[in-house]
Design a protein around this motif. Structure first.
Motif, PDB file in Angstrom:
ATOM      1  N   VAL A 418       1.194  -0.797   0.000  1.00 66.19           N
ATOM      2  CA  VAL A 418      -0.131  -0.204   0.170  1.00 66.19           C
ATOM      3  C   VAL A 418       0.927   1.473  -0.055  1.00 66.19           C
ATOM      4  O   VAL A 418       2.189   0.984   1.108  1.00 66.19           O
ATOM      5  N   SER A 420       0.569   5.379   0.613  1.00 64.10           N
ATOM      6  CA  SER A 420      -0.605   6.152   1.732  1.00 64.10           C
ATOM      7  C   SER A 420       0.297   7.471   1.291  1.00 64.10           C
ATOM      8  O   SER A 420       1.424   7.902   1.875  1.00 64.10           O
ATOM      9  N   ASP A 425      -4.814   5.876   2.537  1.00 61.02           N
ATOM     10  CA  ASP A 425      -4.188   5.157   0.392  1.00 61.02           C
ATOM     11  C   ASP A 425      -4.163   5.664  -0.437  1.00 61.02           C
ATOM     12  O   ASP A 425      -5.763   6.616  -0.782  1.00 61.02           O
ATOM     13  N   THR A 427      -5.192   4.513  -3.534  1.00 63.56           N
ATOM     14  CA  THR A 427      -5.867   3.971  -3.769  1.00 63.56           C
ATOM     15  C   THR A 427      -7.671   3.958  -3.468  1.00 63.56           C
ATOM     16  O   THR A 427      -8.642   4.778  -4.092  1.00 63.56           O
TER      17      THR A 427
END
Ligand SMILES: Nc1ncnc2c1ncn2[C@@H]1O[C@H](COP(=O)(O)OP(=O)(O)OP(=O)(O)O)[C@@H](O)[C@H]1O
Ligand SMILES: Nc1ncnc2c1ncn2[C@@H]1O[C@H](COP(=O)(O)OP(=O)(O)OP(=O)(O)O)[C@@H](O)[C@H]1O
Ligand SMILES: [Mg+2]
Ligand SMILES: [Mg+2]
Lengths: 602, 584
Positions: A418, A420, A425, A427
């Motif tokens: 991940v 961030s 995050d 995404t």
């Protein structure tokens, strides 16, 4: 093999199930394009019908003129009937012409709207698709989708509609008229449908194959064209012209052959329909003639039956023409719908919460990445960069520096792990928010044709002229810009060819400067600059980067001067990490590098 | 019609065949009439078969000739199409770099593709129909005169407005069609730029902006198409309405004439039967005229490119230098871009690079280094002065010879969609018919000098396809391949434009060490921004204000030229970081 998306775009033979899938996909696209225009489509069809009806009325009126108007005038000197008929004739003429003109206007406006919508969709989708897709799918292909494929669809829309509507209507009218005059003559017509369906099936299959091939070859032509025009300097200087000319000529020949075949297939289909028509007429004539001789049938009725049968095949040819351009367009639609079917691999979150970066902390947790499965470029690693830090990222070429930069700016998503920003995050952040906060100045300084000011404005679309000038002054681009023929309004030409490589880098630096992001990533942003300009940028950066998170990738270690922290990367692994001063004092990799660099200076 | 050549005869033959097939079509009604008047009225069943057979035969012959017409015009149509395509590509490749600097490839593509297709369609379809329909109209009008000269004159007079509207349409539509084609070229350019510049757009999140700019351009194109459509609609209106009006007038006049006994009913009937047949061809003229005008402006656009004079061509009497030592001399060289500044960018360059010597070219950003390096290989031609390679003006040499003798590495590494091998051996046409071992050796050597051995680890080694349609490489990897390409060409003169800018210090040092061996025997002009690159050179030339301000070794210039010190040394003037002092 798969046929989803653009996979199988270069194949010509599909199993019938694949054919079904592809067909359904492109028909679905066509439907979604035409659907919003249903009402206009209907009105256009009505216009065609009305105009045709008015045109058919013309000859009847002339017949009346001769049958009714003429005797009245000759016998009684009464010109009233003929005047009335002429007036009516003028009226039908005006309406036939008017309806036809209206139909032409509407159908062209409608088809342009449909094409415009499709262009927009393809363009928007191009922008949405991930970089990973663009690396596989040549720019030439997208250009082919947007130009020659759209043109092909345009041919169907501009010429096809009237053929379809008029053809179907005439067909229905004549069939009804024929059967009402002489049901027996309907029998040969019905039997004729069998070979008609037969040749149509043959045509359908072969033309689909040939049109598909023609699309593929046309795309290849475009790909090579774009590539060699883009790389013309290298083409010339390495004398690639003869080789290129030959391979282009081969592609042209493939395309010519494919086009020839598409036309040839129709060139068989069309006369075949004519031949079937002639034979049907002959059979009707034969049966009719014997019945006339028997006295069971009138000559007049026979003539009418023969004329109607003949007329039946006129619209069938219209329909065949429609079908031909439909086949051609669906080959193009197959490619377009496949392209539109591609899903971006970097997906925007569905209902993202708004995001505003606060401190600009970056964290990469257990991240690994590979461009293609099996060859990891970045093995699993964890990295945190505190907000406000300026980090220098150095390492040998091909180490994975740009890759890391592209991960942080979410050009790609990591294979595992991940990334961030301020704990969110990446995404889950809306693209617009992310782009506002994170900006990457790429290794290639790409300029768009247009003015210098427009190119800088790319960093911030509502930047005022004063802001642009301020940014240009800050990075030291103002002087060369004002020296250009039209200053900030100078058109930089194709790819910014009109200014030098270093000047292009300055302009792309201005973009970043004006964008004013929370996190700034510079990938070799000063590689083509002379040392004084680089120095100027360096001091501009020092001001700009205050309170911002920055990652600076550079081979010229002068950048290190303004960095708080250095990361050394090799083969995708961060092999050294620490405050600049500490690393410099040590004896590690970076200290060696830095010494080598300093030695190289004078 | 250029490009048609012998195929023109086949097109004419196609038109003739088209006329034959319509003759068969016209024969059918006559055969029918014969059937009705003959066997049917004579109640003669035995004659029915041959009569019907005749009808069938005529119909089948018509179909056959339609087929023949298509076959005849098919090949020439497509052949002319590919001839234009090839000629255009060829011409574009030969046009100088200065042309390509200006012309967007979207514009070029729309000409080389859409316009050419338009011409093909016009050739194999529009032209044939235009000719045969025109013949039909003229013949029809001729027949009208045989029925009744008075009525035919009335018909013609009433039709005059058609010519007025026709020529008005012509004037209007020609301009519109040109504007629309240009606009679609711009749209293609937008598409191309948005794809090539996708990383920048992505980095700044400007996808939506570029979409709206594209939409603006596309909707201007749409608007032009709609205006074109409206012009066509207006013409269609007149083309349908005016013949009708003429017919109505004829009907009135005809009845009046008949009432005065100057015309029989039969003549009147025949007149209108013929006139009615004319409506179809007359209406089709509108569409065909539009197609012709579009093809015309497409052709104009294509010829604009063909008419673009190529100034950089082989000389009439090429001279080949007697020796191939590789001396390169700039003699009072001036250069000015046609759309650049109003003064000469290069303003009297005098520079001699001796055989085997490596000359570094140092100058500020935008001083004209890249332009200067492009002059020897004639990517641009000097505006004044001359450049001598081995004592011969480069403009007196054949381009092929010249460019074989000079190899270049550009500041942006353009690689083609091809294998690593073919990319690196791009300049070595001579190796194509030599044993593979030889080309392998050249390849391996070039790769090792440019430190590009990483290619052996690519999925298919040196046969891996790279470039736009292949594997993407890192910036430094691309640059090293471009360098390997120049080295593999084994030229007399190497021209390297900032060849090491994307390399890290260590790789750079290794490349330089290897490169030195090559440069020991090869003449070279190397653009340099960093002292490390300058180290490759025997002498350095300082380019300033369009002139060579100083030439000498690195240390000589450091000592003598303040400008040079300013440009090349980052430490001597003002240390920017105290840490640097610690390190030294
Ligand atoms: N789009 C891509 N697809 C596949 N492999 C790639 C792609 N881009 C880069 N690579 C490979 O990944 C590795 C790392 O590339 P990257 O561009 O991150 O290197 P870099 O450290 O930025 O090097 P440079 O200093 O030369 O720019 C290289 O071996 C490269 O060949
Ligand atoms: N095609 C062109 N048309 C008009 N002007 C041009 C063109 N190409 C370059 N110029 C101008 O000529 C000047 C010199 O450009 P050139 O590319 O030779 O610079 P350079 O010395 O190579 O700089 P850099 O170090 O940044 O690469 C620039 O100021 C540029 O504005
Ligand atoms: Mg990189
Ligand atoms: Mg340059």
């Amino acid at each position: 093999m798969s046929t989803t998306g653009v996979a199988g775009e270069d194949r010509q033979d599909f199993t019938s199930r694949e054919n079904e899938q592809i067909r359904a996909r492109s028909l679905g696209l066509l439907q979604s394009l035409v659907k919003p225009h249903r009402a206009r489509f209907g009105w256009s069809a009505i216009m065609v019908v009305l105009s045709t009806a008015a045109q058919v009325a013309g000859p009847i009126l002339i017949a009346w003129g001769i049958d009714v108007g003429l005797p009245a005038a000759v016998d009684n000197g009464n010109f009233v009937p003929i005047m009335t008929i002429v007036a009516a004739f003028l009226a039908t003429g005006i309406s036939a012409a008017g309806f036809l003109a209206l139909y032409t206007r509407w159908s062209i406006a409608m088809s342009q709207d449909i094409l415009g919508e499709l262009r927009r969709r393809i363009f928007a989708h191009t922008q949405r698709l991930s970089l990973e897709f663009h690396e596989r799918y040549t720019s030439g292909r997208i250009i082919a989708r947007q130009t020659s494929d759209i043109d092909t669809l345009g041919e169907l829309l501009s010429g096809g509609l009237s053929n379809l509507v008029a053809g179907l209507l005439f067909l229905a009218f004549t069939a009804i008229a024929l059967v009402s005059i002489d049901p027996i003559s309907g029998i040969p017509l019905a039997i004729a449908m069998i070979p008609i369906v037969g040749v149509t099936l043959w045509f359908s299959n072969s033309s689909r194959r040939e049109f598909r091939a023609s699309r593929i070859y046309s795309t290849r032509l475009i790909i090579q064209f774009v590539e060699s025009m883009t790389g013309i300097r290298a083409v010339k200087s390495f004398r690639r012209e003869p080789v290129d000319r030959e391979s282009y000529a081969d592609k042209v020949e493939d395309y010519r052959e494919a086009t020839r075949r598409t036309i040839h297939v129709f060139g068989i289909y069309d006369p075949a329909l004519k031949a079937i028509g002639t034979l049907t007429v002959s059979v009707v004539l034969l049966f009719g003639a014997f019945r006339v001789i028997d006295g069971t049938f009138e000559v007049g009725a026979l003539l009418a039956a023969v004329l109607y049968t003949r007329r039946f095949f006129g619209p069938i040819e219209n329909l065949a023409m429609f079908y031909n351009s439909f086949q051609s367009a669906s080959a193009a639609l197959e490619k377009i719908s496949g392209f539109l079917d591609e899903k971006p691999s970097v997906i925007e979150p569905l209902n993202p919460e708004p995001f505003n970066a606060t401190s600009g902390d970056l964290a990469l947790h257990n991240v690994s990445f590979s461009y293609s499965a099996g060859t990891p470029v970045l093995p699993t690693f964890t990295l945190t960069i505190d907000g406000g830090q300026t980090v220098a990222l150095v390492g040998p070429t091909g180490a994975g520096k740009s890759t890391l930069a592209k991960l942080i700016s979410r050009f790609y998503d990591p294979t595992t792990g991940v990334i961030s920003l301020d704990g969110r995050d990446l995404t889950t952040i809306a693209d617009a928010d992310l782009r506002r906060e994170v900006t990457l100045v790429t290794q290639e300084a790409y300029l768009f044709s247009g003015s210098i000011a427009d190119n800088i404005r790319l960093g911030k679309s509502d930047a005022t002229d004063a802001e642009i000038e301020a940014a240009a002054r800050a990075v030291g681009a103002h002087d060369f810009i004002t020296a250009l023929p039209d200053g900030y309004d100078t058109d930089v030409n194709k790819r910014g060819n009109r200014i030098s490589a270093g000047q292009r880098q300055l302009v792309s630096f201005c973009r970043a400067f004006i964008a004013n992001p929370r996190v700034l990533i510079l990938d070799e942003a000063t590689a083509s600059l002379d040392i004084p300009s680089e120095r100027l940028i360096q001091s501009a950066l020092q001001k700009l980067l205050q309170g911002r998170t920055a990652i600076i990738i550079a081979h010229r270690l002068s950048t290190v001067a303004i960095a708080d922290r250095v990361l050394v990367m090799d083969h995708g692994v961060i092999v050294e990490d620490g405050p600049t001063a500490d690393l410099l004092k040590g004896t590690g990799r970076f200290a060696t590098l830095h010494r080598a660099w300093r030695d190289s200076l004078v | 019609m250029p490009f048609a050549g012998r195929d023109m005869y086949r097109l004419v033959a196609g038109m003739a065949i088209a006329l034959v097939s319509s003759a068969f079509a016209l024969g059918i009604p006559i055969a029918l009439e014969a059937l009705v008047d003959g066997p049917l009225s004579g109640n003669n069943p035995s004659l029915v078969w041959p009569a019907v057979g005749l009808v069938a035969l005529l119909g089948l012959l018509e179909a056959l000739f339609v087929f023949l017409r298509r076959v005849t015009v098919l090949t020439p149509g497509t052949r002319i199409d590919s001839r234009i395509r090839n000629a255009m590509y060829d011409h574009l490749q030969n046009l100088p770099v200065a042309f390509h600097d200006k012309w967007q490839s979207g514009q070029l593509l729309s000409r080389a593709n859409s316009d050419v297709s338009l011409i093909r369609r016009w050739m194999s379809f529009g032209l044939v129909l235009l000719v045969s329909n025109s013949i039909a109209i003229v013949m029809g009008v001729g027949i009208l005169f045989t029925w009744s000269p008075t009525l035919a004159v009335v018909f013609l007079v009433c039709s005059i407005p058609m010519f007025i509207f026709g020529s008005r349409f012509r004037n209007r539509f020609a301009g519109l069609s040109r504007a629309a084609q240009d606009q679609w070229g711009d749209v293609a350019t937008s598409v191309e730029e948005s794809v090539h510049g996708i990383r920048v757009l992505r980095a700044f999140g400007r996808g939506d902006d570029s979409l709206s700019r594209f939409a603006e351009r596309a909707s201007l194109g749409r608007k032009l198409e709609v205006v074109k459509g409206n012009a066509r609609a207006t013409l269609t209106f007149w083309l349908v309405w005016i013949p009708d009006f003429a017919l109505a007038t004829c009907l009135l006049v005809g009845v009046w004439l008949a009432s005065h006994g100057e015309l029989t009913t039969g003549q009147l009937f025949a007149f209108f039967a013929t006139a009615a047949v004319l409506a179809g061809p007359i209406e089709s003229i509108g569409y065909l005229l539009a197609l012709t005008l579009e093809a015309q402006s497409g052709l104009d656009r294509i010829f604009e490119i063909f008419d673009h004079d190529n100034s950089i061509i082989d000389p009439q009497k090429p001279v080949t230098p007697k020796n191939a030592t590789g001396s390169l001399v700039f003699e009072n060289v001036h250069y000015r871009h046609s759309d650049g500044l109003a003064r000469d960018l290069l303003n009297g360059i005098n520079l001699e690079i001796r055989p085997g010597e490596t000359m570094a070219l140092v100058g500020a950003t935008g001083s004209g280094k890249t332009v200067m390096t492009a002059l020897p290989a004639r990517l641009y031609d000097v505006t004044l002065g001359r450049i001598l390679l081995d004592g011969v003006d480069v403009r007196d040499m054949e381009l092929e010879t010249l460019r074989t003798r000079i190899a270049m590495a550009f500041e942006d590494a353009t690689l083609f969609s091809d294998s690593v091998r073919n990319n690196v051996l791009l300049g070595r046409h001579d190796l194509r018919d030599r044993p593979p071992a030889e080309s392998d050796a050249v390849l391996a050597q070039a790769l090792s000098i440019a430190e590009a051995e990483f290619v052996y680890e690519l999925p298919d080694g040196v046969d891996t396809v790279i470039g736009e349609q292949g594997l993407s490489l890192s910036g430094g990897q691309r640059q090293r391949l471009a360098l390997a390409r120049a080295i593999a060409a084994a030229p007399e003169v190497l021209v390297l434009d900032d060849p090491l800018s994307a390399l890290d210090v260590e790789t750079e040092a290794r490349v330089e060490a290897a490169l030195r061996k090559v440069l020991a025997t090869t003449t070279a002009l190397v653009v340099a921004h960093r002292p490390s690159t300058v180290m490759l050179a025997d002498r350095v030339a300082l380019l300033d204000k369009g002139r060579i301000a100083a030439v000498g070794t690195h240390s000589e210039l450091l000592a003598s030229s303040a400008k040079y010190r300013h440009l090349i040394s980052s430490l001597s003037d003002e240390p920017i970081n105290p840490d640097d002092e610690v390190g030294s």
